[in-house]
Design a protein around this motif. Sequence first.
Motif, mmCIF file in Angstrom:
data_model
loop_
_atom_site.group_PDB
_atom_site.id
_atom_site.type_symbol
_atom_site.label_atom_id
_atom_site.label_comp_id
_atom_site.label_asym_id
_atom_site.label_seq_id
_atom_site.Cartn_x
_atom_site.Cartn_y
_atom_site.Cartn_z
ATOM 1 N N GLU A 1 16.244 -2.055 -0.896
ATOM 2 C CA GLU A 1 15.020 -1.344 -1.265
ATOM 3 C C GLU A 1 14.884 -0.055 -0.463
ATOM 4 O OE1 GLU A 1 11.443 -3.867 -1.690
ATOM 5 O OE2 GLU A 1 12.774 -5.551 -1.236
ATOM 6 N N ALA A 2 15.284 -0.112 0.805
ATOM 7 C CA ALA A 2 15.238 1.103 1.620
ATOM 8 C C ALA A 2 16.151 2.177 1.043
ATOM 9 C CB ALA A 2 15.628 0.786 3.057
ATOM 10 N N MET A 3 17.308 1.775 0.574
ATOM 11 C CA MET A 3 18.242 2.738 -0.027
ATOM 12 C C MET A 3 17.668 3.341 -1.305
ATOM 13 S SD MET A 3 21.766 0.584 0.673
ATOM 14 C CE MET A 3 22.780 1.593 -0.396
ATOM 15 N N ARG A 4 16.971 2.520 -2.078
ATOM 16 C CA ARG A 4 16.359 3.059 -3.299
ATOM 17 C C ARG A 4 15.288 4.087 -2.960
ATOM 18 N NH1 ARG A 4 16.991 -2.297 -5.252
ATOM 19 N NH2 ARG A 4 14.875 -2.874 -4.632
ATOM 20 N N GLN A 5 14.521 3.802 -1.927
ATOM 21 C CA GLN A 5 13.484 4.756 -1.523
ATOM 22 C C GLN A 5 14.100 6.058 -1.024
ATOM 23 O OE1 GLN A 5 10.250 4.604 -1.930
ATOM 24 N NE2 GLN A 5 10.228 2.521 -2.751
ATOM 25 N N LEU A 6 15.157 5.956 -0.245
ATOM 26 C CA LEU A 6 15.831 7.164 0.251
ATOM 27 C C LEU A 6 16.460 7.950 -0.896
ATOM 28 C CD1 LEU A 6 17.476 5.583 3.408
ATOM 29 C CD2 LEU A 6 15.727 7.366 3.412
ATOM 30 N N GLY A 7 17.054 7.240 -1.828
ATOM 31 C CA GLY A 7 17.646 7.925 -2.983
ATOM 32 C C GLY A 7 16.598 8.640 -3.812
ATOM 33 N N LEU B 1 7.602 3.614 4.961
ATOM 34 C CA LEU B 1 8.068 2.526 4.096
ATOM 35 C C LEU B 1 9.536 2.210 4.353
ATOM 36 C CD1 LEU B 1 7.685 0.531 1.807
ATOM 37 C CD2 LEU B 1 8.070 2.394 0.188
ATOM 38 N N VAL B 2 10.368 3.246 4.493
ATOM 39 C CA VAL B 2 11.789 3.017 4.749
ATOM 40 C C VAL B 2 11.969 2.246 6.062
ATOM 41 C CG1 VAL B 2 13.964 4.157 5.320
ATOM 42 C CG2 VAL B 2 12.610 4.968 3.387
ATOM 43 N N GLY B 3 11.232 2.663 7.082
ATOM 44 C CA GLY B 3 11.335 1.966 8.359
ATOM 45 C C GLY B 3 10.932 0.505 8.256
ATOM 46 N N LEU B 4 9.852 0.225 7.522
ATOM 47 C CA LEU B 4 9.398 -1.167 7.385
ATOM 48 C C LEU B 4 10.397 -1.996 6.580
ATOM 49 C CD1 LEU B 4 5.568 -0.695 6.727
ATOM 50 C CD2 LEU B 4 6.683 -1.446 8.834
ATOM 51 N N LEU B 5 10.985 -1.398 5.571
ATOM 52 C CA LEU B 5 11.959 -2.139 4.756
ATOM 53 C C LEU B 5 13.206 -2.472 5.561
ATOM 54 C CD1 LEU B 5 11.618 -0.206 1.367
ATOM 55 C CD2 LEU B 5 10.834 -2.532 1.865
ATOM 56 N N ILE B 6 13.649 -1.537 6.388
ATOM 57 C CA ILE B 6 14.810 -1.819 7.240
ATOM 58 C C ILE B 6 14.454 -2.893 8.263
ATOM 59 C CG2 ILE B 6 16.354 -0.841 8.980
ATOM 60 C CD1 ILE B 6 16.279 1.773 7.441
ATOM 61 N N GLU B 7 13.258 -2.793 8.830
ATOM 62 C CA GLU B 7 12.802 -3.796 9.790
ATOM 63 C C GLU B 7 12.735 -5.177 9.140
ATOM 64 O OE1 GLU B 7 11.049 -5.555 13.216
ATOM 65 O OE2 GLU B 7 12.156 -3.686 12.925
ATOM 66 N N HIS C 1 0.836 -1.206 0.000
ATOM 67 C CA HIS C 1 0.000 0.000 0.000
ATOM 68 C C HIS C 1 0.872 1.258 0.000
ATOM 69 C CE1 HIS C 1 -3.762 -2.000 0.189
ATOM 70 N NE2 HIS C 1 -3.622 -2.474 1.417
ATOM 71 N N LEU C 2 1.948 1.245 0.761
ATOM 72 C CA LEU C 2 2.835 2.408 0.809
ATOM 73 C C LEU C 2 3.520 2.630 -0.532
ATOM 74 C CD1 LEU C 2 4.372 1.807 4.345
ATOM 75 C CD2 LEU C 2 2.835 3.672 3.699
ATOM 76 N N GLN C 3 3.918 1.560 -1.171
ATOM 77 C CA GLN C 3 4.533 1.693 -2.497
ATOM 78 C C GLN C 3 3.538 2.266 -3.497
ATOM 79 O OE1 GLN C 3 5.802 -2.382 -2.971
ATOM 80 N NE2 GLN C 3 7.872 -1.964 -2.234
ATOM 81 N N ALA C 4 2.290 1.821 -3.420
ATOM 82 C CA ALA C 4 1.257 2.362 -4.307
ATOM 83 C C ALA C 4 1.020 3.840 -4.012
ATOM 84 C CB ALA C 4 -0.042 1.564 -4.148
ATOM 85 N N ALA C 5 1.031 4.212 -2.739
ATOM 86 C CA ALA C 5 0.835 5.621 -2.376
ATOM 87 C C ALA C 5 1.945 6.485 -2.941
ATOM 88 C CB ALA C 5 0.770 5.763 -0.854
ATOM 89 N N LEU C 6 3.166 5.991 -2.910
ATOM 90 C CA LEU C 6 4.298 6.772 -3.415
ATOM 91 C C LEU C 6 4.314 6.811 -4.941
ATOM 92 C CD1 LEU C 6 7.040 5.659 -0.883
ATOM 93 C CD2 LEU C 6 5.998 7.916 -1.098
#
Length: 342
Positions: A211-217, A199-205, A181-186
């Motif tokens: 994937e977290a790095m891609r989102q941050l980038g 989303l970044v927090g969940l991916l790290i968890e 859902h978060l990916q769809a929202a983004l």
Amino acid sequence: MSLINKMLQDLDARGGQPGHAASAPEIRPVPAPERAFPWLRVALIAGLVAVLGGSGYMAWRLKAAAPSAPAEEVPLDLSKAPPPAPVVREVPVQPAPAEPVEPVAAAPVPEPVQAEPPKPASKRDVAAVKRDVAKAKPAPAAVEPKPAAGRVETTPQRAENGYRRALASLEDGRVTEAIEHLQAALRADPRHDAARQTLVGLLIEAKRPEEAMRQLGAALALDARQPAMAMLLARLQLERGSPGIDTLMRTLPYAAGNGEYHAFLAGALQREERHREAVEQYRQALGTAPQNGVWWMGMGISLQAEKRTPEAMVAFQKARDSGSLTPELQAFVERKLKQFAQ
């Protein structure tokens, strides 16, 4: 950016190993306003159909049950009917007089308009009314369209709805569904910061750092003025052997006065043995927190590497006197000062 800062603190506490990341409990979805079902409109339409059908049916029953009424009781327009000729029935048959009168009884009496039971036309009329009402009645989706299926949602609405669905999934423990859902929202709105941080927090968890790095980038590519996200991305890059300095340098112009940011960049530069630049970054960091013993110690290390021994001694002394070092770091600083004394 409290969420990102909390994730950085968690990473520091774990020694750089990805693990439990903070979520955003302070974020609460705003319930979307509910639209009332149009009961009044449906009731009016149903009443119209009932009245038309009922009146037609009762008229048919009354007409069908009524016996053939005598001529004098039929509501005919007598002004238009031929006048009665009772004399004709009393006069015996004789040769036609000079001026014969045409027997009125020979003329066919017009049937009353409503003497017969009604034909099925009334039923057809009712059926036709029902069809017209059905055609006029809007479809359920058109009466009160839902935002998701009727009216076209705006970009922020799609992103916010996806974010709310993600929070609902998280409450039920469905982490994978929440991530989707978060990916769809983004995808709908890449600038939805709350969705990005969650989303970044969940991916790290979930131990999905790539994937977290891609989102941050992606977030920094849209807006580099996010020091906390730059620090988190650089930390993940450092854990995978990349210096992370390029990431930090791109956001440096927007981190003025951020002591944590300058100290973080100083440590990254120090690891790459870029001690002169590291000293400058430590100096800017200490300008915001002069009693930070760890930063004084870091500056002392880079000054010593630059062969600036007197300045290094001063830095180590300030670190020792700060009273903010752990026992291990305090012992390290004491050893350094003894070396300088020899």
